[in-house]
Design a protein around this motif. Sequence first.
Motif, PDB file in Angstrom:
ATOM      1  N   UNK A  62       0.833  -1.202   0.000  1.00  0.00           N
ATOM      2  CA  UNK A  62       0.000   0.000   0.000  1.00  0.00           C
ATOM      3  C   UNK A  62       0.865   1.248   0.000  1.00  0.00           C
ATOM      4  N   UNK A  63       0.303   2.346  -0.457  1.00  0.00           N
ATOM      5  CA  UNK A  63       1.044   3.604  -0.491  1.00  0.00           C
ATOM      6  C   UNK A  63       0.507   4.594   0.535  1.00  0.00           C
ATOM      7  N   UNK A  64      -0.063   4.093   1.612  1.00  0.00           N
ATOM      8  CA  UNK A  64      -0.590   4.979   2.655  1.00  0.00           C
ATOM      9  C   UNK A  64       0.449   5.422   3.659  1.00  0.00           C
ATOM     10  N   UNK A  65       1.657   4.890   3.558  1.00  0.00           N
ATOM     11  CA  UNK A  65       2.728   5.237   4.488  1.00  0.00           C
ATOM     12  C   UNK A  65       3.849   5.969   3.759  1.00  0.00           C
ATOM     13  N   UNK A  66       4.442   6.958   4.434  1.00  0.00           N
ATOM     14  CA  UNK A  66       5.544   7.720   3.837  1.00  0.00           C
ATOM     15  C   UNK A  66       6.865   7.039   4.171  1.00  0.00           C
ATOM     16  N   UNK A  67       7.093   5.928   3.535  1.00  0.00           N
ATOM     17  CA  UNK A  67       8.310   5.139   3.678  1.00  0.00           C
ATOM     18  C   UNK A  67       8.199   3.995   2.690  1.00  0.00           C
ATOM     19  N   UNK A  68       9.232   3.165   2.631  1.00  0.00           N
ATOM     20  CA  UNK A  68       9.112   1.970   1.795  1.00  0.00           C
ATOM     21  C   UNK A  68       8.366   0.856   2.515  1.00  0.00           C
ATOM     22  N   UNK A  69       8.215   0.980   3.858  1.00  0.00           N
ATOM     23  CA  UNK A  69       7.546  -0.071   4.616  1.00  0.00           C
ATOM     24  C   UNK A  69       6.979   0.435   5.926  1.00  0.00           C
ATOM     25  N   UNK A  70       7.236  -0.332   6.994  1.00  0.00           N
ATOM     26  CA  UNK A  70       6.633  -0.032   8.287  1.00  0.00           C
ATOM     27  C   UNK A  70       7.240   1.205   8.953  1.00  0.00           C
ATOM     28  N   UNK A  71       6.417   1.807   9.830  1.00  0.00           N
ATOM     29  CA  UNK A  71       6.789   3.004  10.573  1.00  0.00           C
ATOM     30  C   UNK A  71       7.020   2.654  12.039  1.00  0.00           C
ATOM     31  N   UNK A  72       7.449   3.635  12.819  1.00  0.00           N
ATOM     32  CA  UNK A  72       7.687   3.416  14.247  1.00  0.00           C
ATOM     33  C   UNK A  72       6.445   2.867  14.928  1.00  0.00           C
ATOM     34  N   UNK A  73       5.279   3.423  14.621  1.00  0.00           N
ATOM     35  CA  UNK A  73       4.045   2.978  15.257  1.00  0.00           C
ATOM     36  C   UNK A  73       3.736   1.524  14.906  1.00  0.00           C
ATOM     37  N   UNK A  74       4.105   1.087  13.715  1.00  0.00           N
ATOM     38  CA  UNK A  74       3.887  -0.308  13.324  1.00  0.00           C
ATOM     39  C   UNK A  74       4.742  -1.244  14.175  1.00  0.00           C
ATOM     40  N   UNK A  75       6.003  -0.876  14.369  1.00  0.00           N
ATOM     41  CA  UNK A  75       6.898  -1.712  15.165  1.00  0.00           C
ATOM     42  C   UNK A  75       6.483  -1.716  16.636  1.00  0.00           C
ATOM     43  N   UNK A  76       5.983  -0.592  17.113  1.00  0.00           N
ATOM     44  CA  UNK A  76       5.495  -0.536  18.492  1.00  0.00           C
ATOM     45  C   UNK A  76       4.309  -1.476  18.667  1.00  0.00           C
ATOM     46  N   UNK A  77       3.356  -1.423  17.747  1.00  0.00           N
ATOM     47  CA  UNK A  77       2.180  -2.298  17.839  1.00  0.00           C
ATOM     48  C   UNK A  77       2.588  -3.767  17.794  1.00  0.00           C
ATOM     49  N   UNK A  78       3.469  -4.108  16.869  1.00  0.00           N
ATOM     50  CA  UNK A  78       3.917  -5.496  16.756  1.00  0.00           C
ATOM     51  C   UNK A  78       4.604  -5.950  18.033  1.00  0.00           C
ATOM     52  N   UNK A  79       5.419  -5.088  18.612  1.00  0.00           N
ATOM     53  CA  UNK A  79       6.164  -5.459  19.822  1.00  0.00           C
ATOM     54  C   UNK A  79       5.242  -5.659  21.019  1.00  0.00           C
ATOM     55  N   UNK A  80       4.062  -5.021  20.985  1.00  0.00           N
ATOM     56  CA  UNK A  80       3.095  -5.157  22.067  1.00  0.00           C
ATOM     57  C   UNK A  80       2.084  -6.267  21.795  1.00  0.00           C
ATOM     58  N   UNK A  81       2.252  -6.965  20.688  1.00  0.00           N
ATOM     59  CA  UNK A  81       1.343  -8.047  20.357  1.00  0.00           C
ATOM     60  C   UNK A  81      -0.006  -7.581  19.868  1.00  0.00           C
ATOM     61  N   UNK A  82      -0.062  -6.354  19.329  1.00  0.00           N
ATOM     62  CA  UNK A  82      -1.313  -5.775  18.849  1.00  0.00           C
ATOM     63  C   UNK A  82      -1.338  -5.736  17.314  1.00  0.00           C
ATOM     64  N   UNK A  83      -2.518  -5.672  16.716  1.00  0.00           N
ATOM     65  CA  UNK A  83      -2.592  -5.486  15.263  1.00  0.00           C
ATOM     66  C   UNK A  83      -2.027  -4.118  14.887  1.00  0.00           C
ATOM     67  N   UNK A  84      -1.605  -3.978  13.632  1.00  0.00           N
ATOM     68  CA  UNK A  84      -1.170  -2.670  13.156  1.00  0.00           C
ATOM     69  C   UNK A  84      -2.336  -1.696  13.308  1.00  0.00           C
ATOM     70  N   UNK A  85      -2.033  -0.470  13.726  1.00  0.00           N
ATOM     71  CA  UNK A  85      -3.080   0.489  14.096  1.00  0.00           C
ATOM     72  C   UNK A  85      -3.751   1.033  12.834  1.00  0.00           C
TER      73      UNK A  85
END
Length: 376
Positions: A62-85
């Motif tokens: 998807x092109x909804x993120x300003x990067x080639x991939x995941x953002x800080x918030x994505x890694x935070x969610x994954x590390x907490x065992x939560x779905x991507x926000x």
Amino acid sequence: MIVITVLVNSCFYVNGTSCFPSIISFGDSLADTGNMKQLALIFDLQLPALSWPNGEDFYDHSTGRSSNGRLIIDFLAESLGLPLVPPFLHDKDIDNAVAFRQGVNFAVGGASALDPSVLLEAKGLVNPTTNVSLRVQLEWFKQSLPSICGNASDCRNFIGSSLFLVGEIGQTDYNMLYFDGNSVNEVVPFVPLIVDSIVSTINELIEMGAQTLVVPGILPLGCLGTYLTTCGSEMQKYDPATGCLIALNEFAEYQNELLQTKLIQIRELHPNVNIIYADYYGASMQIIRSPDKFGFTNGALKACCGGGGLYNVNMSANCGAESASACDQPDTYVSWDGVHFTEAAYKLVARNLFEGAFTTPQFNSLCHTSILLSSM
């Protein structure tokens, strides 16, 4: 010591995996997971930042993120065992109560900390991307609560148990001011206004029942390719160790110090609330000072995706434009497009923040996280 004790005592686990059942996020393009994309569809906007190759390495490309991939918030969610926000703006047939119970993201690419009228009246500046401000995002949050949690008691419990990410925000305001040709001295008076906007939002969330808030500072502006390209001719003093513009990094440090001072005051007024400062500046500079050490063989300043030039930044051919192109190995670059980082860099920043010493108090004393480098 007292604050850390409160933090440890407040930690709880849900299904044995997470300290928080949900993440609520506010901010700009550093955290936007799709709101600007939806706004562009609604208003028929053609924005290079939402075009390929942005998102090329994300799960669904998807092109909804300003990067080639995941953002800080994505890694935070994954590390907490939560779905991507998920983004707040979405197709109307989605059930908010189901979709947002584990988190909702109000961050919008190009969003400002100040209401658009402030910079318009002071400098005649109009945000070229959106009129969404931090205040608007807070109003969205309030409006969404009845559909997420129903009655007042349930909503207060939902708010109290959620992790709030308030920012990063403010960089859009500074981008507008600096790219319009204003000097550091001309921009400095806006810093207290921007910090006060963030503080006002924090205070309002606390009144609503928020108990844990992570508040990021801004990035080292003097190390971003857009600033090096736009402001370099006027600000000739470069840090010999990094190549970053000294004056702009000192400005970012000033902003972050003022924000931290305000957060200390909030902690004193609300000793039972967890106010965590996230040092995006320090967590980034650790990588920027020694990019080779972390595998960024193409350095920290030159963008992977852009329209050419010393830093591969061309303000007339931003990443996503037809005349711009992306590198073959983004994970060897820190900078994605001269404003945002690559997924590989964001992952290390997130690790520095949530597993390391770049949060005050340390996030890991509140909630254990694990951001595995092997999961790229």
